[in-house]
Write a protein that holds these residues in place. Structure first.
Motif, PDB file in Angstrom:
ATOM      1  N   LEU A 297       0.821  -1.212   0.000  1.00 38.36           N
ATOM      2  CA  LEU A 297       0.000   0.000   0.000  1.00 38.36           C
ATOM      3  C   LEU A 297       0.856   1.264   0.000  1.00 38.36           C
ATOM      4  O   LEU A 297       1.980   1.277   0.518  1.00 38.36           O
ATOM      5  CB  LEU A 297      -0.884   0.036   1.253  1.00 38.36           C
ATOM      6  N   LYS A 298       0.284   2.301  -0.591  1.00 38.93           N
ATOM      7  CA  LYS A 298       0.790   3.663  -0.405  1.00 38.93           C
ATOM      8  C   LYS A 298      -0.336   4.483   0.216  1.00 38.93           C
ATOM      9  O   LYS A 298      -1.482   4.427  -0.257  1.00 38.93           O
ATOM     10  CB  LYS A 298       1.224   4.293  -1.729  1.00 38.93           C
ATOM     11  N   GLN A 299      -0.004   5.203   1.273  1.00 40.50           N
ATOM     12  CA  GLN A 299      -0.988   6.065   1.936  1.00 40.50           C
ATOM     13  C   GLN A 299      -0.600   7.523   1.707  1.00 40.50           C
ATOM     14  O   GLN A 299       0.544   7.911   1.961  1.00 40.50           O
ATOM     15  CB  GLN A 299      -1.030   5.786   3.435  1.00 40.50           C
ATOM     16  N   VAL A 300      -1.551   8.287   1.213  1.00 37.07           N
ATOM     17  CA  VAL A 300      -1.340   9.725   1.023  1.00 37.07           C
ATOM     18  C   VAL A 300      -2.236  10.466   2.012  1.00 37.07           C
ATOM     19  O   VAL A 300      -3.455  10.251   2.036  1.00 37.07           O
ATOM     20  CB  VAL A 300      -1.670  10.162  -0.418  1.00 37.07           C
ATOM     21  N   SER A 301      -1.623  11.325   2.831  1.00 36.74           N
ATOM     22  CA  SER A 301      -2.359  12.065   3.864  1.00 36.74           C
ATOM     23  C   SER A 301      -2.237  13.559   3.607  1.00 36.74           C
ATOM     24  O   SER A 301      -1.152  14.051   3.261  1.00 36.74           O
ATOM     25  CB  SER A 301      -1.800  11.758   5.254  1.00 36.74           C
ATOM     26  N   ILE A 302      -3.358  14.268   3.787  1.00 34.03           N
ATOM     27  CA  ILE A 302      -3.313  15.728   3.720  1.00 34.03           C
ATOM     28  C   ILE A 302      -3.859  16.290   5.031  1.00 34.03           C
ATOM     29  O   ILE A 302      -4.736  15.703   5.657  1.00 34.03           O
ATOM     30  CB  ILE A 302      -4.113  16.279   2.519  1.00 34.03           C
ATOM     31  N   THR A 303      -3.307  17.388   5.438  1.00 29.28           N
ATOM     32  CA  THR A 303      -3.755  18.042   6.671  1.00 29.28           C
ATOM     33  C   THR A 303      -4.253  19.440   6.343  1.00 29.28           C
ATOM     34  O   THR A 303      -3.987  19.995   5.268  1.00 29.28           O
ATOM     35  CB  THR A 303      -2.606  18.129   7.695  1.00 29.28           C
ATOM     36  N   PHE A 304      -4.967  20.049   7.308  1.00 30.50           N
ATOM     37  CA  PHE A 304      -5.586  21.356   7.110  1.00 30.50           C
ATOM     38  C   PHE A 304      -5.092  22.318   8.191  1.00 30.50           C
ATOM     39  O   PHE A 304      -4.756  21.895   9.303  1.00 30.50           O
ATOM     40  CB  PHE A 304      -7.111  21.236   7.164  1.00 30.50           C
ATOM     41  N   PRO A 305      -5.055  23.617   7.853  1.00 31.98           N
ATOM     42  CA  PRO A 305      -4.643  24.597   8.863  1.00 31.98           C
ATOM     43  C   PRO A 305      -5.545  24.545  10.090  1.00 31.98           C
ATOM     44  O   PRO A 305      -6.753  24.283   9.982  1.00 31.98           O
ATOM     45  CB  PRO A 305      -4.783  25.940   8.130  1.00 31.98           C
ATOM     46  N   LYS A 306      -4.976  24.753  11.241  1.00 33.49           N
ATOM     47  CA  LYS A 306      -5.748  24.730  12.482  1.00 33.49           C
ATOM     48  C   LYS A 306      -6.846  25.790  12.436  1.00 33.49           C
ATOM     49  O   LYS A 306      -6.621  26.931  12.046  1.00 33.49           O
ATOM     50  CB  LYS A 306      -4.822  24.982  13.675  1.00 33.49           C
ATOM     51  N   GLY A 307      -8.058  25.391  12.827  1.00 36.79           N
ATOM     52  CA  GLY A 307      -9.168  26.341  12.863  1.00 36.79           C
ATOM     53  C   GLY A 307      -9.954  26.421  11.577  1.00 36.79           C
ATOM     54  O   GLY A 307     -10.975  27.127  11.518  1.00 36.79           O
ATOM     55  N   ILE A 308      -9.537  25.693  10.526  1.00 38.29           N
ATOM     56  CA  ILE A 308     -10.271  25.747   9.272  1.00 38.29           C
ATOM     57  C   ILE A 308     -11.662  25.158   9.475  1.00 38.29           C
ATOM     58  O   ILE A 308     -11.847  24.186  10.204  1.00 38.29           O
ATOM     59  CB  ILE A 308      -9.507  24.977   8.160  1.00 38.29           C
ATOM     60  N   SER A 309     -12.654  25.757   8.847  1.00 38.32           N
ATOM     61  CA  SER A 309     -14.020  25.262   8.991  1.00 38.32           C
ATOM     62  C   SER A 309     -14.272  24.124   8.010  1.00 38.32           C
ATOM     63  O   SER A 309     -13.548  23.944   7.027  1.00 38.32           O
ATOM     64  CB  SER A 309     -15.025  26.384   8.734  1.00 38.32           C
ATOM     65  N   ARG A 310     -15.331  23.353   8.293  1.00 38.86           N
ATOM     66  CA  ARG A 310     -15.676  22.256   7.398  1.00 38.86           C
ATOM     67  C   ARG A 310     -16.047  22.776   6.017  1.00 38.86           C
ATOM     68  O   ARG A 310     -15.709  22.153   4.993  1.00 38.86           O
ATOM     69  CB  ARG A 310     -16.828  21.449   8.001  1.00 38.86           C
ATOM     70  N   VAL A 311     -16.751  23.912   5.977  1.00 37.21           N
ATOM     71  CA  VAL A 311     -17.136  24.505   4.698  1.00 37.21           C
ATOM     72  C   VAL A 311     -15.903  24.847   3.871  1.00 37.21           C
ATOM     73  O   VAL A 311     -15.867  24.631   2.651  1.00 37.21           O
ATOM     74  CB  VAL A 311     -18.003  25.755   4.939  1.00 37.21           C
ATOM     75  N   GLN A 312     -14.849  25.346   4.532  1.00 36.92           N
ATOM     76  CA  GLN A 312     -13.618  25.700   3.817  1.00 36.92           C
ATOM     77  C   GLN A 312     -12.863  24.456   3.360  1.00 36.92           C
ATOM     78  O   GLN A 312     -12.197  24.463   2.311  1.00 36.92           O
ATOM     79  CB  GLN A 312     -12.725  26.543   4.723  1.00 36.92           C
ATOM     80  N   ALA A 313     -12.938  23.393   4.159  1.00 35.45           N
ATOM     81  CA  ALA A 313     -12.153  22.192   3.858  1.00 35.45           C
ATOM     82  C   ALA A 313     -12.806  21.311   2.803  1.00 35.45           C
ATOM     83  O   ALA A 313     -12.105  20.603   2.060  1.00 35.45           O
ATOM     84  CB  ALA A 313     -11.931  21.386   5.134  1.00 35.45           C
ATOM     85  N   GLU A 314     -14.124  21.320   2.718  1.00 36.08           N
ATOM     86  CA  GLU A 314     -14.814  20.376   1.851  1.00 36.08           C
ATOM     87  C   GLU A 314     -14.431  20.478   0.371  1.00 36.08           C
ATOM     88  O   GLU A 314     -14.297  19.445  -0.300  1.00 36.08           O
ATOM     89  CB  GLU A 314     -16.326  20.522   2.023  1.00 36.08           C
ATOM     90  N   PRO A 315     -14.210  21.674  -0.195  1.00 34.15           N
ATOM     91  CA  PRO A 315     -13.782  21.717  -1.611  1.00 34.15           C
ATOM     92  C   PRO A 315     -12.436  21.017  -1.825  1.00 34.15           C
ATOM     93  O   PRO A 315     -12.239  20.359  -2.860  1.00 34.15           O
ATOM     94  CB  PRO A 315     -13.686  23.220  -1.902  1.00 34.15           C
ATOM     95  N   ILE A 316     -11.527  21.139  -0.846  1.00 33.84           N
ATOM     96  CA  ILE A 316     -10.228  20.476  -0.964  1.00 33.84           C
ATOM     97  C   ILE A 316     -10.412  18.965  -0.915  1.00 33.84           C
ATOM     98  O   ILE A 316      -9.811  18.221  -1.693  1.00 33.84           O
ATOM     99  CB  ILE A 316      -9.278  20.947   0.160  1.00 33.84           C
ATOM    100  N   VAL A 317     -11.268  18.506   0.016  1.00 32.22           N
ATOM    101  CA  VAL A 317     -11.526  17.071   0.138  1.00 32.22           C
ATOM    102  C   VAL A 317     -12.170  16.533  -1.132  1.00 32.22           C
ATOM    103  O   VAL A 317     -11.853  15.430  -1.592  1.00 32.22           O
ATOM    104  CB  VAL A 317     -12.416  16.776   1.373  1.00 32.22           C
ATOM    105  N   SER A 318     -13.051  17.307  -1.730  1.00 32.83           N
ATOM    106  CA  SER A 318     -13.703  16.872  -2.976  1.00 32.83           C
ATOM    107  C   SER A 318     -12.676  16.701  -4.088  1.00 32.83           C
ATOM    108  O   SER A 318     -12.723  15.721  -4.854  1.00 32.83           O
ATOM    109  CB  SER A 318     -14.772  17.888  -3.395  1.00 32.83           C
ATOM    110  N   ARG A 319     -11.745  17.648  -4.213  1.00 32.71           N
ATOM    111  CA  ARG A 319     -10.698  17.523  -5.228  1.00 32.71           C
ATOM    112  C   ARG A 319      -9.778  16.343  -4.935  1.00 32.71           C
ATOM    113  O   ARG A 319      -9.324  15.630  -5.840  1.00 32.71           O
ATOM    114  CB  ARG A 319      -9.881  18.815  -5.316  1.00 32.71           C
TER     115      ARG A 319
END
Length: 442
Positions: free
Chosen positions: A307-329
């Motif tokens: 397996l290869k695992q690719v992980s992405i993290t988000f800036p502290k305090g980011i809202s779900r609304v802000q993060a969801e477009p990144i997760v979709s991509r």
């Protein structure tokens, strides 16, 4: 201080009225050189001045302290809690366990079987290491739960002594014929494709005189197990089968290899379930199903993945609304990963971290991921999983080595039949030790 002064005053008055001669000169204080404080501050727990015997077994003592400390081990196995209304019953059970343990050590000693301190040390080091601790850290944890490292050492001594005694006195007298092994293998081939179970057992011995009490104890244990207590922990403390030392683990078995009452119950159970108490020859059993598989069939969950695992993290305090477009991509990129090599590009495009694992069994993954990974092919990726707070990741399959069939060998069947007979004889042997022992309760 006022009360003490009053007592001294009365004593002085009585002495004067008796017209006794003056007292001799004060004797020098023998502890002056120690320079002890007048009001010492105490640290730690005060030890009782007298540790009373609770039972004397063939001249050797089990104390209330032994019971309290062994009960502490049970508290740890139960997640740090015990119902108040259960404590008295559990104390009685712990006392019975300690008596059996001492009888086993005494029987081993009579056969010149001595468990050396070094053997216990090595087992303690292994137990601590399994919990990612040193022996010193384990000792501190035990004390925090009202137990002690000495109590655990004693339990280890009992288990090692009994195991060695069984090898010397029981296993040597047990025989399994090749025709018996062949008969089992023939039955397994006839049962190909049927289900077998990874089973744990807690066995409580019982006879006509104490069957109702044993059943009541079994129901109490079952209640604790269903409230989240550790099955392996309770098996170690309560089970009277020889498998107690390994947490009651019977290994992989088919229902027809077990007594019919247990077999009938197993066929109705699934992974993670614990049975009601089952009446069997010689006592009562509680069984737990840890896993299931098909007889002589490859289990897809035993496939080994690269397996290869690719992980992405988000800036502290980011809202779900802000993060969801990144997760979709990120999800879209995973769907079009284009093979294992595409994982590197995804990691670069999303400024993610990549980790590779070449020996990951599907069975060892969390159940949710097992269901996702089973139908995936080499070069495909999972959908993203995780949390916004801790990071989101995908797994890309770079290789898959399918599992072989799970047919047991001649030696494995022989070992299982041998273990079953040793277990039965060990229970009878312990019964005889109890019958012949001189036990005084105080």
């Amino acid at each position: 201080m006022a009360a003490a002064a009053s007592i001294l005053a009365v004593a002085g008055t009585a002495f004067a009225q008796d017209a006794a001669p003056p007292p001799p000169a004060a004797t020098p204080n023998s502890t002056t050189a120690l320079r002890l404080p007048d009001n010492p501050q105490l640290f730690g727990t005060t030890m009782p001045s007298v540790i009373k015997a609770t039972a004397i077994i063939n001249g050797e003592i089990v104390t209330q302290t032994d019971i309290d400390q062994r009960l502490g081990l049970l508290v740890m196995a139960n997640g740090g809690r015990l119902p108040a209304d259960e404590v008295d019953r559990l104390r009685q059970q712990v006392l019975r366990n300690l008596i059996d343990e001492l009888l086993q050590i005494q029987a081993a000693r009579a056969e010149k079987i001595i468990v050396k301190s070094g053997d216990i040390d090595r087992t303690l080091t292994r137990v601590a290491g399994n919990n990612k601790q040193t022996v010193e850290q384990l000792s501190a944890l035990l004390e925090a739960h009202g137990s002690s490292i000495n109590s655990m050492r004693r339990q280890i001594e009992g288990e090692l002594a009994w195991s060695r005694l069984q090898r010397a006195k029981i296993e040597s007298a047990v025989s399994v014929g090749d025709d018996e092994v062949k008969a089992v293998l023939d039955r397994m081939n006839a049962a190909k494709g049927t289900e077998e179970f990874r089973v744990g057992e807690i066995f409580l011995s019982a006879n006509a005189g104490n069957e109702s009490q044993a059943m009541a104890n079994a129901n109490k244990i079952l209640e604790q197990l269903r409230n989240g207590a550790s099955f392996a922990g309770y098996a170690r403390q309560y089970s009277e089968a020889s498998t107690a030392a390994v947490g009651g683990d019977l290994g992989w078995v088919r229902p027809e290899q077990l007594p019919e009452p247990i077999a009938a119950t197993l066929r109705q159970m699934g992974p993670g379930q614990v049975s009601n108490p089952i009446q069997v020859q010689g006592g009562i059993s509680i069984v737990a199903v840890q896993d299931t598989r098909k007889v002589l069939m490859a289990d897809p969950r035993d496939a080994v993945l690269s397996l290869k695992q690719v992980s992405i993290t988000f800036p502290k305090g980011i809202s779900r609304v802000q993060a969801e477009p990144i997760v979709s991509r990120f999800a879209e990129a995973a769907r079009n990963v284009g093979g294992c090599g595409g994982a590197d590009k995804i990691a670069a495009d999303f400024n993610g971290e990549m980790v590779q694992s070449d020996q990951a069994k599907i069975r060892d993954l969390p159940e949710t991921l097992q269901r996702i990974m089973l139908p995936l092919q080499v070069g495909q990726a999972t959908q993203p999983f995780g949390t916004i707070e801790e990071g989101v990741r995908i797994l890309v399959i770079c290789g898959r080595e399918e599992a072989a069939t799970n047919a047991p060998t001649h030696d494995e069947v022989y070992a299982q039949l041998n273990d079953e007979r040793v277990n039965l004889r060990a229970r009878r042997y312990l019964r005889d030790l109890r019958r012949d022992a001189v036990i005084e309760f105080r």
